[in-house]
Scaffold this active site. Structure first.
Site, PDB file in Angstrom:
ATOM      1  N   ASN A 171       0.820  -1.208   0.000  1.00  0.00           N
ATOM      2  CA  ASN A 171       0.000   0.000   0.000  1.00  0.00           C
ATOM      3  C   ASN A 171       0.857   1.263   0.000  1.00  0.00           C
ATOM      4  O   ASN A 171       1.949   1.306   0.580  1.00  0.00           O
ATOM      5  CB  ASN A 171      -1.024   0.004   1.137  1.00  0.00           C
ATOM      6  CG  ASN A 171      -0.462  -0.263   2.510  1.00  0.00           C
ATOM      7  OD1 ASN A 171       0.578  -0.894   2.664  1.00  0.00           O
ATOM      8  ND2 ASN A 171      -1.147   0.212   3.527  1.00  0.00           N
ATOM      9  N   GLU A 182       0.171   5.150   0.767  1.00  0.00           N
ATOM     10  CA  GLU A 182      -0.795   6.132   1.267  1.00  0.00           C
ATOM     11  C   GLU A 182      -0.443   7.535   0.795  1.00  0.00           C
ATOM     12  O   GLU A 182       0.619   7.777   0.211  1.00  0.00           O
ATOM     13  CB  GLU A 182      -0.861   6.035   2.802  1.00  0.00           C
ATOM     14  CG  GLU A 182      -1.402   4.672   3.229  1.00  0.00           C
ATOM     15  CD  GLU A 182      -1.642   4.542   4.719  1.00  0.00           C
ATOM     16  OE1 GLU A 182      -1.155   5.389   5.499  1.00  0.00           O
ATOM     17  OE2 GLU A 182      -2.339   3.576   5.095  1.00  0.00           O
ATOM     18  N   CYS A 218      -4.186   0.710  -2.397  1.00  0.00           N
ATOM     19  CA  CYS A 218      -4.059  -0.564  -1.699  1.00  0.00           C
ATOM     20  C   CYS A 218      -2.981  -1.437  -2.352  1.00  0.00           C
ATOM     21  O   CYS A 218      -2.668  -1.291  -3.544  1.00  0.00           O
ATOM     22  CB  CYS A 218      -5.384  -1.323  -1.738  1.00  0.00           C
ATOM     23  SG  CYS A 218      -6.649  -0.689  -0.620  1.00  0.00           S
ATOM     24  N   GLU A 223      -3.057  -4.557  -3.254  1.00  0.00           N
ATOM     25  CA  GLU A 223      -3.521  -5.384  -4.372  1.00  0.00           C
ATOM     26  C   GLU A 223      -3.611  -4.557  -5.657  1.00  0.00           C
ATOM     27  O   GLU A 223      -3.285  -5.031  -6.750  1.00  0.00           O
ATOM     28  CB  GLU A 223      -4.907  -5.981  -4.068  1.00  0.00           C
ATOM     29  CG  GLU A 223      -4.956  -6.874  -2.845  1.00  0.00           C
ATOM     30  CD  GLU A 223      -5.314  -6.106  -1.571  1.00  0.00           C
ATOM     31  OE1 GLU A 223      -4.846  -4.963  -1.391  1.00  0.00           O
ATOM     32  OE2 GLU A 223      -6.071  -6.658  -0.755  1.00  0.00           O
ATOM     33  N   CYS A 248     -10.045  -5.570   0.373  1.00  0.00           N
ATOM     34  CA  CYS A 248     -11.185  -4.663   0.516  1.00  0.00           C
ATOM     35  C   CYS A 248     -12.074  -4.778  -0.722  1.00  0.00           C
ATOM     36  O   CYS A 248     -11.695  -5.378  -1.740  1.00  0.00           O
ATOM     37  CB  CYS A 248     -10.710  -3.225   0.723  1.00  0.00           C
ATOM     38  SG  CYS A 248     -10.150  -2.390  -0.774  1.00  0.00           S
ATOM     39  N   CYS A 301     -10.576  -3.569  -3.982  1.00  0.00           N
ATOM     40  CA  CYS A 301      -9.532  -4.477  -4.468  1.00  0.00           C
ATOM     41  C   CYS A 301     -10.128  -5.733  -5.084  1.00  0.00           C
ATOM     42  O   CYS A 301      -9.589  -6.281  -6.041  1.00  0.00           O
ATOM     43  CB  CYS A 301      -8.563  -4.839  -3.346  1.00  0.00           C
ATOM     44  SG  CYS A 301      -7.471  -3.479  -2.938  1.00  0.00           S
TER      45      CYS A 301
HETATM   46  N1  THU Z   1      -5.338  -1.763   2.483  1.00  0.00           N
HETATM   47  C1  THU Z   1      -4.787  -2.481   1.464  1.00  0.00           C
HETATM   48  O1  THU Z   1      -3.676  -2.175   1.010  1.00  0.00           O
HETATM   49  N2  THU Z   1      -5.487  -3.511   0.963  1.00  0.00           N
HETATM   50  C2  THU Z   1      -6.702  -3.932   1.423  1.00  0.00           C
HETATM   51  O2  THU Z   1      -7.307  -4.808   0.842  1.00  0.00           O
HETATM   52  C3  THU Z   1      -7.243  -3.356   2.668  1.00  0.00           C
HETATM   53  C4  THU Z   1      -6.640  -2.066   3.073  1.00  0.00           C
HETATM   54  C5  THU Z   1      -4.604  -0.610   3.026  1.00  0.00           C
HETATM   55  C6  THU Z   1      -5.249   0.710   2.756  1.00  0.00           C
HETATM   56  C7  THU Z   1      -4.653   1.569   3.833  1.00  0.00           C
HETATM   57  O3  THU Z   1      -3.390   2.055   3.391  1.00  0.00           O
HETATM   58  C8  THU Z   1      -4.418   0.615   4.983  1.00  0.00           C
HETATM   59  O4  THU Z   1      -4.511  -0.700   4.434  1.00  0.00           O
HETATM   60  C9  THU Z   1      -5.423   0.734   6.101  1.00  0.00           C
HETATM   61  O5  THU Z   1      -6.702   0.642   5.635  1.00  0.00           O
END
Ligand code: THU
Length: 141
Positions: A44, A46, A55, A57, A94, A97
């Site tokens: 991820n 941010e 994210c 994925e 999520c 994703c």
């Molecule tokens: N996140 C992912 O990278 N993939 C997911 O499927 C769930 C959430 C990340 C997004 C954010 O940077 C952190 O996890 C907290 O939500």
């Protein structure tokens, strides 16, 4: 745990160590096993404008597409505090994703197995189970 699953989850955990997650401090790693045997990873990324965060994925799928490898066979996802991916609550992809993964799955003609890491073991699910009746490229033909 099968060798393939172990290997892919290890790649996901290594990817999680490369996450840029200063806001959530939740480091996620994803590893995609392609039909040609290659492994594509993502973490991820941010953003100070929180909603623009990417994210793990999604980052991995973007790398697949740029590499022209379309058939994804398996996905491993892990997350947690720095240095502790897989040690806490289970991480499943999520909703966004799942849709992003569905695009590559439909185009490549696969229903990838999704391995979701967690302190109590790895959960194994097909993408079609995580995103039933998915909308995808086939709907636009
Ligand atoms: N996140 C992912 O990278 N993939 C997911 O499927 C769930 C959430 C990340 C997004 C954010 O940077 C952190 O996890 C907290 O939500």
């Amino acid at each position: 745990m099968s060798d393939t699953r172990d290997t892919l989850m290890a790649a996901a955990r290594a990817a999680a160590a490369t996450a840029y997650a200063p806001y959530s401090r939740f480091h996620v790693g994803a590893a995609l096993l392609m039909a040609d045997g290659s492994v594509v990873t993502g973490a991820n990324v941010e953003n100070a404008s929180y909603g623009l965060s990417l994210c793990a994925e999604t980052v991995a799928v973007a790398k697949i597409l740029s590499g022209d490898r379309l058939a994804v066979e398996a996905v491993a996802v892990t997350g947690g505090a720095p240095g502790e991916p897989g040690q806490g609550a289970r991480v499943t992809p999520c909703g966004r994703c799942r849709q992003v993964l569905n695009e590559i799955a439909q185009v490549g003609g696969t229903d990838p197995v999704i391995w979701c890491d967690g302190a109590e073991g790895v959960l194994e699910l097909r993408l079609s189970k995580l995103l039933p009746h998915a909308f995808g490229p086939a709907n636009l033909l």
